[in-house]
Scaffold this motif. Structure first.
Motif, PDB file in Angstrom:
ATOM      1  N   UNK A  57      13.972 -11.102  17.209  1.00  0.00           N
ATOM      2  CA  UNK A  57      13.933 -10.455  18.508  1.00  0.00           C
ATOM      3  C   UNK A  57      12.916  -9.569  18.576  1.00  0.00           C
ATOM      4  N   UNK A  58      13.022  -9.107  20.018  1.00  0.00           N
ATOM      5  CA  UNK A  58      11.995  -8.025  20.299  1.00  0.00           C
ATOM      6  C   UNK A  58      12.235  -6.665  19.600  1.00  0.00           C
ATOM      7  N   UNK A  59      11.311  -5.941  19.447  1.00  0.00           N
ATOM      8  CA  UNK A  59      11.259  -4.416  18.847  1.00  0.00           C
ATOM      9  C   UNK A  59      11.000  -3.368  19.487  1.00  0.00           C
ATOM     10  N   UNK A  60      12.132  -2.415  19.489  1.00  0.00           N
ATOM     11  CA  UNK A  60      11.728  -1.560  20.538  1.00  0.00           C
ATOM     12  C   UNK A  60      11.573  -0.081  19.781  1.00  0.00           C
ATOM     13  N   UNK A  61      10.301  -0.354  19.182  1.00  0.00           N
ATOM     14  CA  UNK A  61       9.834   0.695  18.363  1.00  0.00           C
ATOM     15  C   UNK A  61       8.254   0.376  18.066  1.00  0.00           C
ATOM     16  N   UNK A  62       7.796   1.303  17.037  1.00  0.00           N
ATOM     17  CA  UNK A  62       6.399   0.922  16.717  1.00  0.00           C
ATOM     18  C   UNK A  62       6.203  -0.010  15.458  1.00  0.00           C
ATOM     19  N   UNK A  63       5.498  -1.011  15.570  1.00  0.00           N
ATOM     20  CA  UNK A  63       5.161  -1.991  14.412  1.00  0.00           C
ATOM     21  C   UNK A  63       3.740  -1.454  13.720  1.00  0.00           C
ATOM     22  N   UNK A  64       3.799  -1.014  12.746  1.00  0.00           N
ATOM     23  CA  UNK A  64       2.619  -0.396  11.962  1.00  0.00           C
ATOM     24  C   UNK A  64       1.715  -1.612  11.120  1.00  0.00           C
ATOM     25  N   UNK A  65       0.631  -1.819  11.404  1.00  0.00           N
ATOM     26  CA  UNK A  65      -0.050  -2.699  10.591  1.00  0.00           C
ATOM     27  C   UNK A  65      -1.144  -2.015   9.721  1.00  0.00           C
ATOM     28  N   UNK A  66      -1.049  -2.061   8.489  1.00  0.00           N
ATOM     29  CA  UNK A  66      -2.084  -1.491   7.446  1.00  0.00           C
ATOM     30  C   UNK A  66      -3.338  -2.156   7.402  1.00  0.00           C
ATOM     31  N   UNK A  67      -4.576  -1.653   8.017  1.00  0.00           N
ATOM     32  CA  UNK A  67      -5.620  -2.320   8.123  1.00  0.00           C
ATOM     33  C   UNK A  67      -6.783  -1.603   7.117  1.00  0.00           C
ATOM     34  N   UNK A  68      -6.225  -0.734   6.173  1.00  0.00           N
ATOM     35  CA  UNK A  68      -7.333  -0.125   5.513  1.00  0.00           C
ATOM     36  C   UNK A  68      -7.726  -1.307   4.376  1.00  0.00           C
ATOM     37  N   UNK A  69      -9.101  -1.175   4.389  1.00  0.00           N
ATOM     38  CA  UNK A  69      -9.771  -1.985   3.081  1.00  0.00           C
ATOM     39  C   UNK A  69     -10.540  -1.270   2.273  1.00  0.00           C
ATOM     40  N   UNK A  70     -10.861  -2.059   1.486  1.00  0.00           N
ATOM     41  CA  UNK A  70     -11.597  -1.560   0.082  1.00  0.00           C
ATOM     42  C   UNK A  70     -11.492  -1.967  -1.136  1.00  0.00           C
ATOM     43  N   UNK A  71     -12.347  -2.484  -2.085  1.00  0.00           N
ATOM     44  CA  UNK A  71     -12.146  -2.877  -3.285  1.00  0.00           C
ATOM     45  C   UNK A  71     -13.134  -1.969  -4.217  1.00  0.00           C
ATOM     46  N   UNK A  72     -12.354  -1.023  -4.968  1.00  0.00           N
ATOM     47  CA  UNK A  72     -13.087   0.033  -5.839  1.00  0.00           C
ATOM     48  C   UNK A  72     -12.790   0.032  -7.027  1.00  0.00           C
ATOM     49  N   UNK A  73     -13.893  -0.298  -8.159  1.00  0.00           N
ATOM     50  CA  UNK A  73     -13.708  -0.105  -9.533  1.00  0.00           C
ATOM     51  C   UNK A  73     -13.303   1.145  -9.928  1.00  0.00           C
ATOM     52  N   UNK A  74     -12.279   1.469 -10.524  1.00  0.00           N
ATOM     53  CA  UNK A  74     -12.001   2.597 -11.217  1.00  0.00           C
ATOM     54  C   UNK A  74     -12.443   3.263 -12.511  1.00  0.00           C
ATOM     55  N   UNK A  75     -12.019   2.175 -13.275  1.00  0.00           N
ATOM     56  CA  UNK A  75     -12.374   2.443 -14.894  1.00  0.00           C
ATOM     57  C   UNK A  75     -12.636   1.065 -15.284  1.00  0.00           C
ATOM     58  N   UNK A  76     -13.511   0.816 -16.492  1.00  0.00           N
ATOM     59  CA  UNK A  76     -13.669  -0.484 -17.114  1.00  0.00           C
ATOM     60  C   UNK A  76     -13.952  -0.219 -18.574  1.00  0.00           C
ATOM     61  N   UNK A  77     -13.496  -1.196 -19.360  1.00  0.00           N
ATOM     62  CA  UNK A  77     -13.874  -1.333 -20.776  1.00  0.00           C
ATOM     63  C   UNK A  77     -14.448  -2.710 -21.016  1.00  0.00           C
ATOM     64  N   UNK A  78     -14.644  -2.839 -22.282  1.00  0.00           N
ATOM     65  CA  UNK A  78     -15.229  -4.147 -22.684  1.00  0.00           C
ATOM     66  C   UNK A  78     -14.522  -5.162 -21.998  1.00  0.00           C
ATOM     67  N   UNK A  79     -13.231  -5.088 -22.296  1.00  0.00           N
ATOM     68  CA  UNK A  79     -12.364  -6.273 -21.982  1.00  0.00           C
ATOM     69  C   UNK A  79     -11.772  -6.296 -20.527  1.00  0.00           C
ATOM     70  N   UNK A  80     -11.674  -5.079 -20.080  1.00  0.00           N
ATOM     71  CA  UNK A  80     -10.818  -5.039 -18.887  1.00  0.00           C
ATOM     72  C   UNK A  80     -11.410  -4.113 -17.759  1.00  0.00           C
ATOM     73  N   UNK A  81     -10.813  -4.425 -16.574  1.00  0.00           N
ATOM     74  CA  UNK A  81     -11.420  -3.488 -15.313  1.00  0.00           C
ATOM     75  C   UNK A  81     -10.265  -3.324 -14.563  1.00  0.00           C
ATOM     76  N   UNK A  82     -10.208  -1.770 -14.140  1.00  0.00           N
ATOM     77  CA  UNK A  82      -8.910  -1.261 -13.244  1.00  0.00           C
ATOM     78  C   UNK A  82      -9.770  -1.223 -11.671  1.00  0.00           C
ATOM     79  N   UNK A  83      -8.944  -1.710 -10.974  1.00  0.00           N
ATOM     80  CA  UNK A  83      -9.623  -1.751  -9.472  1.00  0.00           C
ATOM     81  C   UNK A  83      -8.444  -1.112  -8.696  1.00  0.00           C
ATOM     82  N   UNK A  84      -8.759  -0.558  -7.600  1.00  0.00           N
ATOM     83  CA  UNK A  84      -7.957   0.086  -6.675  1.00  0.00           C
ATOM     84  C   UNK A  84      -8.338  -0.700  -5.082  1.00  0.00           C
ATOM     85  N   UNK A  85      -7.226  -1.249  -4.608  1.00  0.00           N
ATOM     86  CA  UNK A  85      -7.408  -2.240  -3.559  1.00  0.00           C
ATOM     87  C   UNK A  85      -6.618  -1.674  -2.246  1.00  0.00           C
TER      88      UNK A  85
END
Ligand SMILES: Cc1cc2nc3c(=O)[nH]c(=O)nc-3n(C[C@H](O)[C@H](O)[C@H](O)COP(=O)(O)OP(=O)(O)OC[C@H]3O[C@@H](n4cnc5c(N)ncnc54)[C@H](O)[C@@H]3O)c2cc1C
Length: 333
Positions: A57-85
């Protein structure tokens, strides 16, 4: 910018033409908070790419679309990488980024449509892998307090096509970023899914090859929403106890099933639907895909309610035929 009286036809993969009173695209956490405090009055809801929703149905309110981008490496070890997206990143773009950097864990989830922010909602999964296996945490705005909170994996209650965000917290938080823990070489490749295993025979066990095969299976099996409106699997595969499975096997000895846990088995909903003769069924512009009975399609001008009516009919027939309740995988809005 807030747009008024906007058609959502291009914001949902079913291509349903309904309107929202206001459409708000958000590019940062600050902007989200500011808009919610000052500009957005009355009801609102969040959408990503609209690939897991059926708009009725039609929506009688605000439809919010998240458009925030970015892939950041936060931490890493020899085996793993922690990323924030950022929540607004396209999921498949993240998969391509991981493949390019040779980080493993999400190659089996290649080509799943949608945004990163929506990926934890139903714990996206495909070809033997679920998002929960690489999910570390996510950050979300709690709507009641307008405070940002972190949700660690243990609190997210991930299960098959579900999480706390699809249940208790549904509509109560807006996910703004997700942290993933990906692996570096040597990779642990998962080709437990039968068809993928076969296609990998004779190929080098690299994550890039796994992703390429997953993409080719998906392209051959699933209808492309650019060509025919759909929301992927409309129903979840039902999970039954061993007792129920044995009863079903008596009546339908050929019924396929997969072990889910010690006493629980997953049944392919597509097979169940095909067996009752609904594969390829069409009612006006609403239909069930010719090759994949789990996927409902919009042949062009179907209304959300027409697709919903067909889905309800399938549910009822399945219940009468097998005594099984099918749940919708898509979200009705
Ligand atoms: C052809 C096709 C194939 C698919 N294959 C798969 C598959 O293999 N595996 C799988 O798991 N899924 C699959 N899907 C379903 C879909 O791609 C995923 O569920 C995807 O994660 C949805 O992302 P989206 O951004 O489109 O979310 P939307 O459809 O826009 O939203 C889905 C739900 O999440 C909520 N939501 C969205 N963003 C946020 C946010 N930032 N914060 C809070 N709530 C939010 C919405 O309110 C809505 O309830 C498929 C879909 C299609 C069309």
């Amino acid at each position: 910018m807030i747009k008024e009286n906007v058609s959502l036809k291009n914001h949902n993969t079913f291509g349903i033409d309904v309107k929202t009173k206001f459409l708000v695209e958000i590019f940062s956490e600050d902007e989200l908070l500011k808009k919610l405090k000052s500009r957005i009055k009355g009801p609102f809801r969040v959408l990503g790419s609209g690939s897991n929703i059926l708009l009725t149905k039609n929506y009688d309110g605000h439809t919010i679309i998240m458009k925030n981008k970015g892939i950041e490496v936060q931490e890493q070890t020899k085996k793993e990488v922690l990323i924030k997206v950022g929540a607004g990143e396209v999921w498949h773009d993240l998969v391509l980024w991981a493949l390019k950097n040779d980080y493993s864990g999400i190659e089996n989830l290649a080509l799943i449509p949608g945004s990163v922010g929506a990926a934890p909602i139903q714990n996206i999964g495909a070809y033997g892998v679920e998002l929960s296996s690489v999910f570390k945490s996510c950050r979300a705005l709690e709507i009641s307090s307008l405070k940002f909170k972190n949700y660690e994996k243990e609190s997210c209650k991930f299960k098959y096509r579900s999480s706390i965000f699809k249940e208790e917290l549904k509509g109560k938080v807006i996910i703004t970023s997700v942290c993933f823990l990906l692996r570096k070489k040597p990779h642990k490749i998962n080709v437990s899914y039968g068809e993928l295993q076969k296609l990998m025979i004779g190929k080098e066990n690299t994550i890039q090859n796994v992703a390429a095969e997953v993409i080719s299976i998906r392209k051959s099996k699933l209808p492309d929403p650019e060509k025919i409106g759909n929301g992927g699997s409309f129903f979840k595969n039902p999970i039954v106890t061993q007792k129920k499975l044995l009863a079903l096997k008596k009546e339908f000895p050929e019924i396929p099933y997969y072990k889910e846990s010690k006493n629980h088995f997953k049944l392919p909903a597509g097979w169940l639907i095909e067996k009752i003769g609904y594969k390829g069924k069409r009612k006006g512009d609403a239909g069930i895909h010719k090759k994949q009975a789990l996927v409902l399609v919009n042949y062009g001008g179907a209304k959300g309610l027409e697709i919903l009516a067909l889905a309800e009919e399938v549910k009822e027939k399945i219940f009468n035929f097998y005594g099984l309740r099918l749940d919708f995988e898509v979200n009705l809005l």
